[in-house]
Structure formats: structure tokens, C-alpha cells
Design a protein around this motif. Structure first.
Motif, PDB file in Angstrom:
ATOM      1  N   MET A 172       0.837  -1.300  -0.036  1.00  0.00           N
ATOM      2  CA  MET A 172       0.131  -0.045   0.077  1.00  0.00           C
ATOM      3  C   MET A 172       1.004   1.046  -0.149  1.00  0.00           C
ATOM      4  O   MET A 172       2.001   1.220   0.882  1.00  0.00           O
ATOM      5  N   THR A 173       0.630   2.084  -0.931  1.00  0.00           N
ATOM      6  CA  THR A 173       1.350   3.517  -0.918  1.00  0.00           C
ATOM      7  C   THR A 173       0.172   4.584  -0.788  1.00  0.00           C
ATOM      8  O   THR A 173      -0.859   4.399  -1.513  1.00  0.00           O
ATOM      9  N   LYS A 174       0.661   5.551   0.170  1.00  0.00           N
ATOM     10  CA  LYS A 174      -0.170   6.496   0.342  1.00  0.00           C
ATOM     11  C   LYS A 174       0.310   8.201  -0.182  1.00  0.00           C
ATOM     12  O   LYS A 174       1.723   8.118   0.196  1.00  0.00           O
ATOM     13  N   TYR A 175      -0.610   8.893  -0.417  1.00  0.00           N
ATOM     14  CA  TYR A 175       0.253  10.188  -0.815  1.00  0.00           C
ATOM     15  C   TYR A 175      -0.908  11.179  -0.286  1.00  0.00           C
ATOM     16  O   TYR A 175      -2.074  10.945  -0.082  1.00  0.00           O
ATOM     17  N   ILE A 176      -0.474  12.328   0.096  1.00  0.00           N
ATOM     18  CA  ILE A 176      -1.449  13.388   0.900  1.00  0.00           C
ATOM     19  C   ILE A 176      -0.924  14.784   0.265  1.00  0.00           C
ATOM     20  O   ILE A 176       0.243  15.015  -0.180  1.00  0.00           O
ATOM     21  N   ALA A 177      -2.115  15.699   0.079  1.00  0.00           N
ATOM     22  CA  ALA A 177      -1.582  16.948  -0.160  1.00  0.00           C
ATOM     23  C   ALA A 177      -2.477  17.850   0.736  1.00  0.00           C
ATOM     24  O   ALA A 177      -3.826  17.555   1.051  1.00  0.00           O
ATOM     25  N   LYS A 178      -1.564  18.760   1.367  1.00  0.00           N
ATOM     26  CA  LYS A 178      -2.504  19.739   2.155  1.00  0.00           C
ATOM     27  C   LYS A 178      -2.902  20.908   1.155  1.00  0.00           C
ATOM     28  O   LYS A 178      -1.909  21.633   0.769  1.00  0.00           O
ATOM     29  N   ILE A 179      -3.989  21.174   1.244  1.00  0.00           N
ATOM     30  CA  ILE A 179      -4.693  22.108   0.087  1.00  0.00           C
ATOM     31  C   ILE A 179      -4.931  23.538   0.881  1.00  0.00           C
ATOM     32  O   ILE A 179      -5.630  23.606   1.695  1.00  0.00           O
ATOM     33  N   THR A 180      -4.327  24.510   0.221  1.00  0.00           N
ATOM     34  CA  THR A 180      -4.575  25.883   0.610  1.00  0.00           C
ATOM     35  C   THR A 180      -4.958  26.793  -0.199  1.00  0.00           C
ATOM     36  O   THR A 180      -4.999  26.632  -1.419  1.00  0.00           O
ATOM     37  N   ALA A 181      -5.733  28.120   0.328  1.00  0.00           N
ATOM     38  CA  ALA A 181      -6.135  28.918  -0.838  1.00  0.00           C
ATOM     39  C   ALA A 181      -5.415  29.334  -1.775  1.00  0.00           C
ATOM     40  O   ALA A 181      -4.106  29.656  -1.456  1.00  0.00           O
ATOM     41  N   LEU A 182      -6.074  29.935  -2.886  1.00  0.00           N
ATOM     42  CA  LEU A 182      -5.535  30.535  -3.854  1.00  0.00           C
ATOM     43  C   LEU A 182      -6.758  31.762  -4.213  1.00  0.00           C
ATOM     44  O   LEU A 182      -7.999  31.296  -4.001  1.00  0.00           O
ATOM     45  N   ASN A 183      -6.186  32.981  -4.410  1.00  0.00           N
ATOM     46  CA  ASN A 183      -7.306  34.091  -4.965  1.00  0.00           C
ATOM     47  C   ASN A 183      -8.254  34.401  -3.775  1.00  0.00           C
ATOM     48  O   ASN A 183      -9.317  34.860  -4.038  1.00  0.00           O
ATOM     49  N   ALA A 184      -7.954  34.014  -2.352  1.00  0.00           N
ATOM     50  CA  ALA A 184      -8.595  34.067  -1.088  1.00  0.00           C
ATOM     51  C   ALA A 184      -9.217  35.703  -1.068  1.00  0.00           C
ATOM     52  O   ALA A 184     -10.209  35.992  -0.870  1.00  0.00           O
ATOM     53  N   ASP A 185      -8.188  36.519  -1.233  1.00  0.00           N
ATOM     54  CA  ASP A 185      -8.484  37.987  -0.994  1.00  0.00           C
ATOM     55  C   ASP A 185      -9.446  38.390  -1.975  1.00  0.00           C
ATOM     56  O   ASP A 185     -10.167  39.440  -1.691  1.00  0.00           O
ATOM     57  N   LYS A 186      -9.558  37.871  -3.175  1.00  0.00           N
ATOM     58  CA  LYS A 186     -10.845  38.325  -4.127  1.00  0.00           C
ATOM     59  C   LYS A 186     -11.870  37.487  -4.072  1.00  0.00           C
ATOM     60  O   LYS A 186     -13.032  38.164  -4.631  1.00  0.00           O
ATOM     61  N   ILE A 187     -12.069  36.221  -3.555  1.00  0.00           N
ATOM     62  CA  ILE A 187     -13.334  35.584  -3.533  1.00  0.00           C
ATOM     63  C   ILE A 187     -13.878  35.473  -2.234  1.00  0.00           C
ATOM     64  O   ILE A 187     -14.942  35.328  -1.964  1.00  0.00           O
ATOM     65  N   GLY A 188     -13.336  36.290  -1.275  1.00  0.00           N
ATOM     66  CA  GLY A 188     -13.869  36.501  -0.015  1.00  0.00           C
ATOM     67  C   GLY A 188     -14.024  35.375   0.984  1.00  0.00           C
ATOM     68  O   GLY A 188     -14.658  35.251   2.008  1.00  0.00           O
ATOM     69  N   VAL A 189     -13.473  34.191   0.633  1.00  0.00           N
ATOM     70  CA  VAL A 189     -13.284  32.783   1.647  1.00  0.00           C
ATOM     71  C   VAL A 189     -11.894  32.280   1.455  1.00  0.00           C
ATOM     72  O   VAL A 189     -11.182  32.738   0.545  1.00  0.00           O
ATOM     73  N   ASN A 190     -11.437  31.486   2.319  1.00  0.00           N
ATOM     74  CA  ASN A 190     -10.214  30.872   2.517  1.00  0.00           C
ATOM     75  C   ASN A 190     -10.107  29.554   2.612  1.00  0.00           C
ATOM     76  O   ASN A 190     -10.196  28.789   3.543  1.00  0.00           O
TER      77      ASN A 190
END
Length: 184
Positions: A1-19
Motif C-alpha cells: 500500500m502506498t499513500k500520498y497526501i496534499a495539504k490544500i491551501t487557498a488561492l485567490n482568497a482575497d478576491k473571492i472572500g473565503v479561505n
């Protein structure tokens, strides 16, 4: 078994009003690829396209920064991500193994901007479609970037923000979050 992970962070947050933020996990186990994505603080009550992007030649894809805002409009739109992240490869939708990118089978955020996505993908079918599209069966997950897309249709975007995916506009394709996939 092989596991991968991604920590997902905001892009364009200042323009779209959410983070927007969250995690994506990919677990290869025998003939299955288990994918789980959980997102928080996305634009609420709308569908969010999500994919992994990369380079067919195996170069290492990276998460974009404001340096990719080549037209200086304050947004990183989908076409601007390609030099560092490559092309859209596999959708994280109702059937990733079909690699059918433009359709309405993606997760929908609830009234709090939260969603969970979880699916088991037949690895042989996904690899066959991947080879057909990109010339190799090797998904090279640790060289890919996960993207989450989508803002409400009533959000005012400048004309300089491009969608560039068939007939889908920038409201559907605007990247709102991204994360580099790494081997766990």
C-alpha cells in the motif's frame, strides 16, 4: 500500500472572500486507488471541480504563486497555472477512471462551504485512460498538484480572468485552492 497526501491551501482568497483549505489523500492498494478529499471554507452551495494537474513528461508540478499572475489583474486564473502546474489530468469526480473533465459530477459544498469526497477507483481502468491521454500508465502522484475550482456565478470577475476549458467560464474554472501531492 502506498499513500500520498496534499495539504490544500487557498488561492485567490482575497478576491473571492473565503479561505478554502483542506486535505486530499490518495491510497494505492492493490488494484484500487482510494481518493479522499475534505474541504472547508469553500464558496458555499456550489459545485467545485477538483482535479490533479501535472506535466505529461513527468516534470515536477508546483503550486502557483502570485508570480504566475502574468496579466497583473490580481487573480491566478487557470491558464496562468499551466507553466508551473501543467495540464488538467484526472478529475476527482463521480468516476475519475473515465477522465471526463467537463461535466457536472463534482462535489457540492454545503451551506458552510464544507464537503467531503471519497471514491474507490479501479486502478487498471484509470491507468488505461491515463495512458491513452498521456502516453504512460504511471500516475506519478508525487509529481502532481491537486486543484479545487469554482466561485459563485454572481461573483464579479474582471474580463481578464479566463476560463479556457471548452464552454466553461472562469466562475467554474477559477482555482480557489491547491496543494502539492507528496508521498506520506
Amino acid at each position: 500500500m502506498t499513500k500520498y497526501i496534499a495539504k490544500i491551501t487557498a488561492l485567490n482568497a482575497d478576491k473571492i472572500g473565503v479561505n478554502p483549505h483542506g486535505t486530499a489523500e490518495f491510497t494505492e492498494n492493490g488494484d484500487k486507488l482510494h481518493i479522499k478529499v475534505e474541504m472547508f471554507d469553500t464558496p458555499k452551495n456550489i459545485e467545485h471541480w477538483e482535479h490533479f494537474h501535472g506535466f505529461p513528461d513527468g516534470r515536477d508540478a508546483q503550486v502557483p504563486t502570485m508570480a504566475q499572475d502574468v496579466n497583473h489583474d490580481g487573480y491566478i486564473d487557470l491558464p496562468e497555472t499551466e507553466p508551473v502546474s501543467g495540464t488538467t489530468m484526472v478529475p476527482l469526480d463521480s468516476a475519475p477512471e473515465d477522465m471526463n473533465i467537463p461535466h457536472d459530477g463534482y462535489p457540492v459544498a454545503d451551506e458552510n462551504g464544507h464537503y467531503e469526497y471519497e471514491v474507490d477507483v479501479p486502478l487498471d481502468k484509470l491507468q488505461a485512460k491515463f495512458k491513452e491521454a498521456f502516453g504512460s500508465t504511471d500516475l506519478q502522484l508525487d509529481k502532481r498538484v491537486v486543484y479545487v475550482h469554482g466561485v459563485p456565478a454572481d461573483l464579479k470577475l474582471p474580463d481578464s480572468v479566463k476560463g479556457d476549458v471548452m464552454s466553461y467560464d472562469a466562475h467554474t474554472t477559477l482555482p480557489i485552492a491547491a496543494g502539492k501531492i507528496v508521498k506520506a
